[in-house]
Write a protein that holds these residues in place. Structure first.
Motif, PDB file in Angstrom:
ATOM      1  N   THR A   1      -0.077  -9.936  10.894  1.00 20.10           N
ATOM      2  CA  THR A   1      -1.391 -10.171  10.236  1.00 20.10           C
ATOM      3  C   THR A   1      -1.623  -8.970   9.097  1.00 20.10           C
ATOM      4  OG1 THR A   1      -2.684  -9.323  11.823  1.00 20.10           O
ATOM      5  CG2 THR A   1      -2.608 -11.441  11.666  1.00 20.10           C
ATOM      6  N   HIS A   2      -0.281  -7.906   8.895  1.00 17.38           N
ATOM      7  CA  HIS A   2      -0.341  -6.969   8.137  1.00 17.38           C
ATOM      8  C   HIS A   2       0.004  -7.250   6.791  1.00 17.38           C
ATOM      9  CE1 HIS A   2       1.387  -2.977   7.269  1.00 17.38           C
ATOM     10  NE2 HIS A   2       0.063  -2.626   6.861  1.00 17.38           N
TER      11      HIS A   2
ATOM     12  N   ASP B   1       4.811  -8.976   8.438  1.00 16.66           N
ATOM     13  CA  ASP B   1       4.601  -8.272   9.639  1.00 16.66           C
ATOM     14  C   ASP B   1       3.193  -8.704  10.392  1.00 16.66           C
ATOM     15  OD1 ASP B   1       3.524  -6.378   7.724  1.00 16.66           O
ATOM     16  OD2 ASP B   1       3.789  -4.717   9.245  1.00 16.66           O
TER      17      ASP B   1
ATOM     18  N   PRO C   1       2.071  -6.387  13.648  1.00 17.99           N
ATOM     19  CA  PRO C   1       1.657  -5.490  12.408  1.00 17.99           C
ATOM     20  C   PRO C   1       2.693  -4.180  12.695  1.00 17.99           C
ATOM     21  CG  PRO C   1      -0.098  -6.596  13.194  1.00 17.99           C
ATOM     22  CD  PRO C   1       0.977  -6.839  14.404  1.00 17.99           C
ATOM     23  N   GLY C   2       3.061  -3.655  11.574  1.00 14.75           N
ATOM     24  CA  GLY C   2       3.734  -2.449  11.528  1.00 14.75           C
ATOM     25  C   GLY C   2       5.121  -2.317  12.262  1.00 14.75           C
TER      26      GLY C   2
ATOM     27  N   LEU D   1     -12.482  -2.722   1.276  1.00 13.09           N
ATOM     28  CA  LEU D   1     -11.527  -2.477   0.462  1.00 13.09           C
ATOM     29  C   LEU D   1     -11.774  -2.651  -1.096  1.00 13.09           C
ATOM     30  CD1 LEU D   1      -8.552  -4.398   2.476  1.00 13.09           C
ATOM     31  CD2 LEU D   1      -9.547  -2.155   2.859  1.00 13.09           C
TER      32      LEU D   1
ATOM     33  N   PHE E   1       0.718   3.706  12.449  1.00 11.13           N
ATOM     34  CA  PHE E   1       0.947   2.675  13.745  1.00 11.13           C
ATOM     35  C   PHE E   1       1.475   3.745  14.595  1.00 11.13           C
ATOM     36  CE2 PHE E   1       1.252   0.016  10.072  1.00 11.13           C
ATOM     37  CZ  PHE E   1       0.583  -1.265  10.532  1.00 11.13           C
TER      38      PHE E   1
ATOM     39  N   LYS F   1       0.841  -1.295  -0.005  1.00 12.64           N
ATOM     40  CA  LYS F   1      -0.146  -0.028   0.061  1.00 12.64           C
ATOM     41  C   LYS F   1       0.883   1.105  -0.003  1.00 12.64           C
ATOM     42  CE  LYS F   1      -1.146   0.608   5.235  1.00 12.64           C
ATOM     43  NZ  LYS F   1      -0.666  -0.655   5.234  1.00 12.64           N
TER      44      LYS F   1
ATOM     45  N   PHE G   1      -3.926  -5.438  -2.243  1.00 12.06           N
ATOM     46  CA  PHE G   1      -3.452  -4.050  -2.488  1.00 12.06           C
ATOM     47  C   PHE G   1      -2.870  -4.237  -3.881  1.00 12.06           C
ATOM     48  CE2 PHE G   1      -2.990  -3.294   2.171  1.00 12.06           C
ATOM     49  CZ  PHE G   1      -4.049  -2.644   2.221  1.00 12.06           C
TER      50      PHE G   1
ATOM     51  N   LEU H   1      -3.783  -9.607   2.371  1.00  9.02           N
ATOM     52  CA  LEU H   1      -3.936  -7.869   2.479  1.00  9.02           C
ATOM     53  C   LEU H   1      -3.003  -7.448   1.325  1.00  9.02           C
ATOM     54  CD1 LEU H   1      -5.640  -6.310   4.098  1.00  9.02           C
ATOM     55  CD2 LEU H   1      -3.884  -5.690   5.629  1.00  9.02           C
TER      56      LEU H   1
ATOM     57  N   HIS I   1       7.677  -0.673   9.934  1.00  8.07           N
ATOM     58  CA  HIS I   1       7.280   0.785   9.722  1.00  8.07           C
ATOM     59  C   HIS I   1       8.056   1.452  11.019  1.00  8.07           C
ATOM     60  CE1 HIS I   1       4.452  -1.193   7.558  1.00  8.07           C
ATOM     61  NE2 HIS I   1       3.923   0.109   6.993  1.00  8.07           N
TER      62      HIS I   1
ATOM     63  N   ILE J   1      -4.526  -1.839   8.090  1.00 11.05           N
ATOM     64  CA  ILE J   1      -3.351  -2.169   8.661  1.00 11.05           C
ATOM     65  C   ILE J   1      -3.116  -3.625   9.449  1.00 11.05           C
ATOM     66  CG2 ILE J   1      -3.037   0.511   9.063  1.00 11.05           C
ATOM     67  CD1 ILE J   1      -3.924  -0.110  12.256  1.00 11.05           C
ATOM     68  N   GLY J   2      -3.999  -4.207   9.234  1.00 11.40           N
ATOM     69  CA  GLY J   2      -4.144  -5.804   9.671  1.00 11.40           C
ATOM     70  C   GLY J   2      -3.878  -5.981  11.258  1.00 11.40           C
TER      71      GLY J   2
END
Lengths: 307, 415
Positions: A134-135, A132, A113-114, A202, B269, A13, A177, A173, A117, B198-199
């Motif tokens: 369930t992202h 990462d 998740p994240g 989505l 996040f 994404k 995307f 996911l 990031h 964002i899961g």
């Protein structure tokens, strides 16, 4: 365009359609390299890459490691199924310890998740998300779309059904995307308890009947049941799941059309996918694995060029 | 002590009054009688300032005892004072929990010389675990009239029922942040499109709506008083509106930050935005605004929850819930004043909380004077808290408290 719009690959994404096309073109070239007698190129000589895996992984880690070695990068591996957090060390500390050994790029898998990031805001190296929680799992989505393009000529206009545990799947996911950016129509299918409640927002179709999903699609990407990520009960038994949501040869025989079957692996044979489908002429599962190395080479090569 | 506030525009629940001169004589505030010739120790020109009765926060967290590194009694006192609050209701979630006379006396002793007054929400159950009752009557003898488990809901319906009955001996109030912990299990953000993107496992609005509905029905059965804290969903607003119409003794508050952010802000996040209840959808926000306007929601709270850096600077799902919200409270109100009137906002931190506490003060002896246009830097040097878990940290904010009167105490915050 010869450069990515980002210095990290955190998720699909976060990248553009042009980025995806550039990765595909680059991967195509690397795929040719992989079929030569001498499969190694010097593109990432003097670049050090750390593969940091806080979750179990065999194929993704091997695929990355092979891609890195084919590009002549120096590679270090860190695996810890029980993350260092349990030993009292934070993610940042663990990664900074590794980075102090002068690492240029980090490939990370983590259950949160994240987390890539978070890392990208706190360390200097380029980061590639190798899954990462369930992202997202961006390189998997790229290799899936690349494999569809290779098999069917194009992704745009194709109908792709993602079948199985969508709720716990980073592959789903990232695939949604990626496929949407490339112009495909996407459907998700599975037990209602394993579909995120707001997934339709989505822009995907939602189906609960696997046979109907197979009838609708050109490509069925069957996902693994993520028993390890299910913290609570979502369905009564694996037996019932395989009876009502598994894909078998009889179901494909009822279709009067060609269909492509994909699976990101590892397969729970007899659960979400029967062997008579996984090993059939419809399956491009092993092509996906092969393309995975080329896609990862492309991503590593392109990110190394982004300062 | 005699202080003159010149040309001060006073806000109450109804209106912004025209500028007048007010004098504070060390006990009370009153309009200056021009016929009386009086000398003042200090005079302040308040032509560009606004003021109201002193502010009350119904929900803030202190880390002491046990978690002083997050917020000590002293630092929370400084934060309340700096933010213009004369009273703050402390949640019981310390280590140990505020669950016996000892902790109450400790808090009283340690806070007696602070500018702002601490009110205590005594734990309803031991260690806020929702099982065994605390010695509620004994705590009441120490002056505690509010009970609840703070950041934890009383999720066992039988315990909630019994506490509501037990409190009626002294007409006490049960404070509860109501949600069903099983429906919210493993959730970190509002369940919606953003959580899907964002899961991250979502917390459905249903978790709050179910618990609020259930608790209203239990209250209908038991009688007594119940205050719903930090409601966040349209459904909860509707249920509480209905309960009030039915004549139940129900009040409610919302966190000010629920009006400043929505679930869409979680896309990157940012762990500073990880709060409980989670930031909901924009349509929920509209319902909260409606609830403020029609009186369904009695108060706005800071929901000040200090967390040290090691609890926030980490992976999103492992990070603690909570955000500090006191020093940023006025800047948040300044932003909201573009949409809501000052009298409505001020009502929710003065007469609204007084109604919840049933402590109607007849004397005019508290005052918060503020500049709604003054810019200031919210950073390490201006921060009074032991924690800095605010999404607005290191930003320039607008709106600063200038002077506060709390009974016999007066303080200049900013000159």
């Amino acid at each position: 365009m010869s450069q990515l719009s980002t210095r990290h690959l955190l998720g699909i994404k976060d990248i553009t359609t042009e980025d995806i096309q550039l990765i595909f073109e680059t991967a195509q070239n690397f795929k040719e390299v992989l079929n030569r007698p001498i499969k190694k190129v010097p593109s990432l000589r003097d670049i050090t890459i750390a593969n940091i895996f806080f979750e179990n992984s065999t194929r993704t880690r091997l695929s990355f490691e092979l891609a890195e070695k084919r590009l002549s990068a120096d590679v270090i591996n860190f695996s810890s199924a029980s993350s260092s957090v349990k030993k009292g060390e934070t993610l940042i500390d663990t990664v900074n310890n590794i980075l102090s050994m002068k690492v240029d790029m980090v490939v990370m898998r983590h259950s949160s998740p994240g987390s890539p990031h978070f890392l990208s805001k706190n360390i200097k190296a380029n980061i590639i998300n190798a899954g990462d929680g369930t992202h997202e799992h961006p390189t998997q989505a790229l290799l899936d779309a690349f494999s569809i393009r290779e098999k069917l000529g194009d992704v745009a206009g194709k109908k792709v059904a993602i079948i199985g545990d969508i709720l716990h799947s980073r592959v789903a996911l990232s695939n949604i995307f990626c496929l949407q950016k490339l112009g495909a129509e996407v459907m998700v299918c599975g037990p209602i308890t394993l579909l995120p409640k707001h997934i339709a927002s989505l822009g995907v179709k939602v189906e609960y009947d696997v046979q109907k999903a197979l009838e609708w699609c050109d490509v069925a990407n069957v996902l693994r049941i993520q028993l390890e990520r299910q913290q609570i009960k979502y369905f009564p038994s694996l037996r019932e799941y395989s009876l009502y949501f598994g894909v078998n040869k009889k179901m494909l025989d009822r279709l009067d059309k060609e269909i492509v079957i994909m699976h990101p692996g590892p397969i729970n044979r007899g659960v979400e996918l029967n062997s008579d489908v996984a090993d059939s002429e419809h399956s491009i599962i092993l092509n996906q694995v092969e393309n995975g190395v080329a896609i990862r080479m492309a991503v590593l090569y392109l990110l190394a060029g982004v300062k | 002590m005699a202080i003159l506030f010149k040309s001060l525009r006073l806000i109450d629940a109804e209106t912004i009054h025209p500028p007048k001169d007010y004098m504070y004589d060390g006990e009370q505030i009153q309009v200056l009688n021009p016929k009386i010739d009086k000398e003042f120790d200090e005079e302040f020109d308040c032509a560009d300032l606004l003021a109201s009765k002193g502010w009350i926060d119904l929900r803030c967290m202190c880390g002491e005892p046990g978690l002083e590194f997050k917020e000590s009694i002293e630092s929370l006192g400084a934060v309340l004072q700096e933010s213009g609050f004369c009273k703050g209701v402390l949640m019981p979630n310390t280590e140990p929990s505020i669950q016996s006379k000892n902790e109450v006396q400790f808090l009283k002793n340690r806070s007696q010389n602070l500018f702002s007054d601490f009110l205590i929400q005594g734990a309803a159950t031991k260690n806020n675990e929702g099982e065994d009752f605390t010695e509620i009557l004994d705590l009441h003898n120490e002056g505690v009239t509010i009970f609840g488990d703070g950041i934890k809901p009383l999720s066992n319906p039988d315990r909630l029922l019994k506490v509501l009955q037990y409190l009626q001996k002294f007409d006490g109030t049960l404070f509860d942040q109501s949600y069903d912990p099983l429906i919210a299990l493993f959730g970190h953000v509002h369940e919606g499109t953003t959580s899907t993107i964002i899961g991250v496992k979502g917390i459905p609005s249903l978790s709050e709506e179910l618990a609020v509905r259930r608790n209203v029905e239990i209250l209908r059965y038991t009688g007594g008083r119940m205050h719903f804290q930090t409601i966040s969903t349209k459904g909860a607003v509707d249920i509480i509106r209905e309960a009030k119409k039915d004549g139940l003794n129900v009040t409610a508050d919302i966190s000010i930050f629920q009006l400043m952010f929505s679930d869409e802000d979680l896309i990157d996040f940012d762990t500073n935005l990880k709060v409980m209840p989670p930031f909901r959808s924009k349509s929920d926000r509209e319902a909260l605004i409606g609830g403020l306007k029609d009186g369904t929601i009695d108060a706005i709270v800071s929901n000040h929850q200090p967390q040290d850096k090691d609890s926030k600077h980490m992976e999103f799902d492992l990070a603690s819930f909570g955000m500090i919200g006191l020093q940023t409270f006025l800047p948040a109100m300044v932003k909201l004043s573009l949409e809501l009137t000052w009298p409505l906002l001020i009502q929710k931190i003065t007469s609204g909380p007084e109604r919840v506490l049933r402590s109607k003060e007849t004397k005019f002896n508290t005052l918060t004077v503020f500049d709604p246009e003054l810019d200031w830097d919210y950073n390490l040097s201006s921060n009074k808290s032991n924690s800095s878990n605010s999404p607005w940290f290191d930003q320039k904010l607008t709106g600063k408290v200038k002077y506060v009167v709390n009974g016999a105490k007066f303080v200049k915050i900013h000159e």
